[in-house]
Design a protein around this motif. Structure first.
Motif, PDB file in Angstrom:
ATOM      1  N   SER A 227      36.816  38.009  44.653  1.00  0.00           N
ATOM      2  CA  SER A 227      38.214  38.456  44.573  1.00  0.00           C
ATOM      3  C   SER A 227      38.933  37.943  43.331  1.00  0.00           C
TER       4      SER A 227
ATOM      5  N   ASN B  75      37.558  38.025  40.438  1.00  0.00           N
ATOM      6  CA  ASN B  75      37.184  39.085  39.507  1.00  0.00           C
ATOM      7  C   ASN B  75      37.204  38.641  38.046  1.00  0.00           C
ATOM      8  N   ASN B  76      36.707  37.413  37.786  1.00  0.00           N
ATOM      9  CA  ASN B  76      36.557  37.010  36.385  1.00  0.00           C
ATOM     10  C   ASN B  76      35.117  36.570  36.130  1.00  0.00           C
TER      11      ASN B  76
ATOM     12  N   TYR C 197      30.179  39.993  44.109  1.00  0.00           N
ATOM     13  CA  TYR C 197      31.584  40.344  43.868  1.00  0.00           C
ATOM     14  C   TYR C 197      32.437  39.131  44.232  1.00  0.00           C
TER      15      TYR C 197
END
Length: 257
Positions: free
Chosen positions: A241, A243-244, A239
């Motif tokens: 932060s 998030n691309n 994951y």
């Protein structure tokens, strides 16, 4: 799910902690891992302590929401800023940090100089100065703050002209010294190790804290009866932060390097 089957949580300010995760996959192949990189807020090394502490606590809460059984703070800056506070708050889960591998460097230095490459904040923190105080009477230890290097690696630049020029500029004033070791005091830096070797040569040993951290992780899992006993290979879930797709792809690419 029993506790042994829960994943191990990894956290870094970005993709750097992947270097420690890679070592973990070798030592603990049956374990499942959840990795969280905070690339949206990278780099941590130029922020103040309170900011880094807050971001690290947020990351800890994220990993706990994923049901992890232990957390590795695979970030030197976050370890320096927050590890003691984390352990005070989260008393029911093992938390492993990382610090510059100064001890093994001193052991092989034979009186020659040691360079520690790290972020400005890691080098300015009390945790690091305490570590320096233990060894600086034995050997000449040179602190080398490397602002800007994390950003290059976060952009996926781990080799080529730009990295080479950056490293040459940083190291040029130390090339006349007899340097035994360079300690990589940031988990991002192992990804530029090959470029570093081109500049300093094979005779200079390059050390990072991954092996010591992973050995400590294994010890903590064993002493808390948390080692996964399954016979199949574990999984890694990443994951970030940001998030691309680009940063997630880079994370998995670095894991395969």
């Amino acid at each position: 799910m029993n506790n042994k089957e829960k994943p191990i949580g990894f956290f870094d300010s970005g993709v750097g902690g992947i270097s420690v995760l890679k070592e973990s996959l070798k030592v603990l192949p049956s374990e499942d891992f959840v990795y969280f990189g905070d690339s949206l807020n990278a780099p941590y090394g130029t922020k103040n302590v309170n900011e880094v502490r807050k971001l690290t606590f947020n990351a800890m809460d994220f990993l706990l929401s994923k049901g992890v059984k232990v957390v590795v703070i695979a970030c030197n800056t976050a370890t320096s800023a927050a590890i003691d506070a984390l352990r005070q708050k989260y008393t029911d889960i093992p938390i492993i940090g990382i610090e510059p591998a100064l001890k093994p460097a001193v052991e092989i230095s034979k009186g020659k100089s040691i360079i520690i490459m790290a972020t400005p904040m890691t080098l300015s923190e009390k945790k690091f100065s305490n570590l320096m105080d233990k060894y600086d009477k034995e050997v000449n230890i040179i602190s080398l703050p490397c602002a800007g290097l994390v950003e290059l690696i976060e952009d996926g630049i781990t080799e080529g002209h730009q990295i080479e020029e950056y490293l040459r500029d940083k190291l040029k004033k130390f090339m006349y010294l007899d340097v035994a070791c360079i300690v990589l005091g940031c988990t991002h830096y192992p990804f530029i190790k090959n470029e570093l070797i081109k500049i300093v040569g094979e005779k200079t040993t390059i050390i990072d804290g991954s092996v010591g951290t992973v050995n400590q992780l294994k010890r903590q899992l064993a002493s808390n009866n948390l080692l996964n006993e399954k016979k199949t290979k574990g999984t890694v879930t990443v994951y970030n932060s940001l998030n691309n797709k680009q940063i997630i792809d880079l994370s998995y690419k670095l894991l395969r390097l």
